[in-house]
Design a protein around this motif. Structure first.
Motif, mmCIF file in Angstrom:
data_model
loop_
_atom_site.group_PDB
_atom_site.id
_atom_site.type_symbol
_atom_site.label_atom_id
_atom_site.label_comp_id
_atom_site.label_asym_id
_atom_site.label_seq_id
_atom_site.Cartn_x
_atom_site.Cartn_y
_atom_site.Cartn_z
ATOM 1 N N GLN A 156 -1.513 -20.562 -12.083
ATOM 2 C CA GLN A 156 -0.548 -19.497 -12.355
ATOM 3 C C GLN A 156 0.822 -20.059 -12.750
ATOM 4 O OE1 GLN A 156 -1.453 -16.260 -12.296
ATOM 5 N NE2 GLN A 156 0.594 -15.828 -13.079
ATOM 6 N N PRO A 157 1.256 -19.861 -13.995
ATOM 7 C CA PRO A 157 2.587 -20.375 -14.340
ATOM 8 C C PRO A 157 3.704 -19.469 -13.829
ATOM 9 C CG PRO A 157 1.563 -19.384 -16.271
ATOM 10 C CD PRO A 157 0.596 -19.198 -15.133
ATOM 11 N N PHE A 158 4.858 -20.038 -13.580
ATOM 12 C CA PHE A 158 6.085 -19.265 -13.351
ATOM 13 C C PHE A 158 6.683 -19.102 -14.736
ATOM 14 C CE2 PHE A 158 10.626 -18.819 -12.774
ATOM 15 C CZ PHE A 158 10.753 -18.008 -11.664
ATOM 16 N N GLU A 159 6.720 -17.857 -15.216
ATOM 17 C CA GLU A 159 7.029 -17.613 -16.616
ATOM 18 C C GLU A 159 8.338 -16.887 -16.838
ATOM 19 O OE1 GLU A 159 4.529 -17.647 -19.653
ATOM 20 O OE2 GLU A 159 3.193 -16.167 -18.724
ATOM 21 N N ALA A 160 8.763 -16.930 -18.072
ATOM 22 C CA ALA A 160 9.908 -16.122 -18.486
ATOM 23 C C ALA A 160 9.619 -14.660 -18.162
ATOM 24 C CB ALA A 160 10.122 -16.284 -19.987
ATOM 25 N N GLU A 161 10.648 -13.922 -17.780
ATOM 26 C CA GLU A 161 10.439 -12.520 -17.443
ATOM 27 C C GLU A 161 11.546 -11.641 -18.027
ATOM 28 O OE1 GLU A 161 8.575 -11.933 -13.340
ATOM 29 O OE2 GLU A 161 10.414 -10.719 -13.239
ATOM 30 N N SER A 162 12.801 -12.108 -17.899
ATOM 31 C CA SER A 162 13.916 -11.248 -18.296
ATOM 32 C C SER A 162 14.417 -11.603 -19.698
ATOM 33 C CB SER A 162 15.068 -11.392 -17.294
ATOM 34 O OG SER A 162 15.843 -12.526 -17.606
ATOM 35 N N ILE A 163 15.340 -10.773 -20.202
ATOM 36 C CA ILE A 163 15.902 -11.032 -21.531
ATOM 37 C C ILE A 163 16.693 -12.342 -21.563
ATOM 38 C CG2 ILE A 163 16.007 -8.631 -22.317
ATOM 39 C CD1 ILE A 163 19.042 -8.709 -21.548
ATOM 40 N N TYR A 164 17.123 -12.810 -20.391
ATOM 41 C CA TYR A 164 17.874 -14.071 -20.342
ATOM 42 C C TYR A 164 16.944 -15.284 -20.371
ATOM 43 C CZ TYR A 164 21.300 -10.655 -19.032
ATOM 44 O OH TYR A 164 22.099 -9.541 -19.029
ATOM 45 N N THR B 172 15.521 -18.500 -7.912
ATOM 46 C CA THR B 172 14.359 -17.862 -7.307
ATOM 47 C C THR B 172 14.112 -18.555 -5.972
ATOM 48 O OG1 THR B 172 12.028 -17.243 -7.588
ATOM 49 C CG2 THR B 172 12.685 -19.332 -8.540
ATOM 50 N N VAL B 173 13.565 -17.801 -5.006
ATOM 51 C CA VAL B 173 13.335 -18.377 -3.683
ATOM 52 C C VAL B 173 11.866 -18.173 -3.321
ATOM 53 C CG1 VAL B 173 13.984 -18.281 -1.229
ATOM 54 C CG2 VAL B 173 15.741 -17.961 -2.981
ATOM 55 N N THR B 174 11.258 -19.208 -2.742
ATOM 56 C CA THR B 174 9.855 -19.123 -2.339
ATOM 57 C C THR B 174 9.675 -19.783 -0.984
ATOM 58 O OG1 THR B 174 7.569 -19.584 -2.981
ATOM 59 C CG2 THR B 174 9.182 -21.265 -3.559
ATOM 60 N N ARG B 175 8.619 -19.358 -0.288
ATOM 61 C CA ARG B 175 8.305 -20.013 0.980
ATOM 62 C C ARG B 175 7.011 -20.815 0.836
ATOM 63 N NH1 ARG B 175 9.837 -17.146 6.609
ATOM 64 N NH2 ARG B 175 11.876 -17.509 5.695
ATOM 65 N N GLY C 53 17.799 -13.561 -10.414
ATOM 66 C CA GLY C 53 18.511 -13.454 -11.692
ATOM 67 C C GLY C 53 19.497 -14.584 -11.931
ATOM 68 N N VAL C 54 20.382 -14.328 -12.887
ATOM 69 C CA VAL C 54 21.328 -15.359 -13.333
ATOM 70 C C VAL C 54 22.438 -15.534 -12.283
ATOM 71 C CG1 VAL C 54 23.057 -15.903 -15.091
ATOM 72 C CG2 VAL C 54 20.857 -14.910 -15.775
ATOM 73 N N ILE C 55 22.659 -16.787 -11.872
ATOM 74 C CA ILE C 55 23.763 -17.047 -10.922
ATOM 75 C C ILE C 55 24.920 -17.811 -11.573
ATOM 76 C CG2 ILE C 55 22.440 -16.843 -8.781
ATOM 77 C CD1 ILE C 55 22.327 -19.983 -8.752
ATOM 78 N N PHE C 56 24.678 -18.490 -12.672
ATOM 79 C CA PHE C 56 25.768 -19.114 -13.447
ATOM 80 C C PHE C 56 25.586 -18.711 -14.905
ATOM 81 C CE2 PHE C 56 25.863 -21.748 -9.660
ATOM 82 C CZ PHE C 56 27.224 -21.979 -9.471
#
Ligand code: MAN
Length: 357
Positions: free
Chosen positions: A124-132, A166-169, A178-181
């Motif tokens: 399972q890839p972690f993929e692009a999701e948002s317009i950013y 993004t945060v994962t356990r 989302g965007v932080i910088f």
């Protein structure tokens, strides 16, 4: 002075992973974030995919990929003559000057055994999701804070180069913040400990006005989302770090303070689209992390051997993961924007060759 490599292993190459999308091929697996999870090392690796050549396609048309939210990857076929193709990574539309990437990147979870043995590459890839994230998600860094793994990664789009969180356990479920910088800012790493009650990040704003060269800055936040109290940390001082300077892996605590490995590049030579990417190190004060205590004398890692000196972008060693084990530091790095290498160095040897400032 480059540091002795106790061991240096090429862990992953493009042929080791299938493309996430039909009609694409993997051109690079590189710039891995690393974390120790229950005694094993987990990497979050950037996989760059290019549209596969299509038989019968018009020779004057070239494919540029992008991610359409809600739809997935799409390919724009553009007139070759309308773009400057000199840089294999970033092409520019002539006149308008707008940049596009030639590939689309996603992130994959790779589980290792004994630091350098490949155990499993998750599907399972972690993929692009948002317009950013229209032009992909890139160059992650992982910091363990409490029980969670906080992942900062680069989100690229027509709105610029930004950093998202993004945060994962468990590296299966990822909560996106989302965007932080905002643009243009990348190579953001978080410290694993708070300072004066705040989370601390190193980031790299890029000024288009041209007053400064790329420099690393430090910021603080109560929650990891809202960042402020910015202070300049370090900008390149020597020729080997004159073009770009940015964080490597998140800082690691040693008895003397925070040991922080960064990357830097020299100016590209005639006919080259990128300079040489090498790694240096800084030692930062534990309680006042904006204070530099010591600095490596020149680069500690330079591209060496065919895995690092030849490939998609030749002459790139780009460290993004670091795991300490006894007196060793395992550095996980991208090589030539094409492969993942693991390099074992001695922590004491590194600290001893640093110059106090
Ligand atoms: C930039 C980024 C990295 C890449 C290097 C070397 O800093 O795009 O992802 O590894 O250049 O090409």
């Amino acid at each position: 002075m480059p540091i002795t490599r106790r061991r240096s292993v090429c862990l992953l190459r493009p042929g080791d992973v299938p493309a996430a999308h039909h009609g694409f091929e993997v051109v690079g697996i590189f710039n891995p974030a690393a974390a120790e999870v229950g005694g094993e090392v987990v990497l979050l690796v950037r996989v760059a995919e290019c549209p596969s050549p299509r038989p019968g396609a018009q020779p004057r048309l070239r494919p540029l990929p992008r991610f359409e939210p809600g739809q997935g990857p799409v390919i724009d076929w553009v007139e070759e003559q309308d773009y400057d193709w000199f840089d294999r990574r970033v092409v520019r539309r002539l006149g308008a000057g707008q940049a596009r990437l030639t590939f689309l990147s996603n992130l994959r979870v790779v589980r290792l055994q004994d630091w350098t043995g490949l155990r499993r590459i998750e599907d399972q890839p972690f993929e692009a999701e948002s317009i950013y994230e229209e032009y992909g998600v890139e160059d992650p860094r992982i910091t363990k804070i409490g029980d969670d793994y906080w992942v900062t990664y680069v989100a690229v789009s027509r709105y610029g180069v930004t950093t998202a969180l993004t945060v994962t356990r468990d590296f299966e479920h990822f909560e996106r913040y989302g965007v932080i910088f905002g643009p243009d800012n990348k190579d953001v790493v978080l410290f694993p400990e708070r300072a004066g009650g705040d989370l601390v990040a190193i980031h790299r704003p890029v000024s288009a006005a041209g007053f400064c060269r790329p420099e690393m800055w430090l910021a603080r936040s109560p929650d990891g989302i809202h960042w402020g109290r910015h202070e300049r940390l370090y900008g390149g001082e020597s020729a080997w770090e004159s073009d770009r300077v940015g964080a490597g892996p998140p800082p690691v605590l040693v008895p003397e303070g925070w040991l922080f490995v960064y990357h830097a590049s020299s100016r590209p030579g005639q006919g080259q689209f990128a300079g040489q990417y090498a790694a240096g190190a800084l030692l930062l004060d534990r309680d006042q992390p904006a204070r530099i205590l010591a600095k490596s004398q020149g680069p500690i890692l330079i591209p060496t051997g065919p895995d690092e000196t030849s490939g998609f972008t030749p002459g790139v060693i780009f460290p993004t993961g670091l795991v300490a084990r006894g007196d060793s530091l395992w550095i996980y790095a991208g090589a030539a924007d094409e492969r993942v290498v693991a390099i074992e160095i001695n922590q004491r040897e590194l600290l001893e060759q640093m110059e106090w400032v």
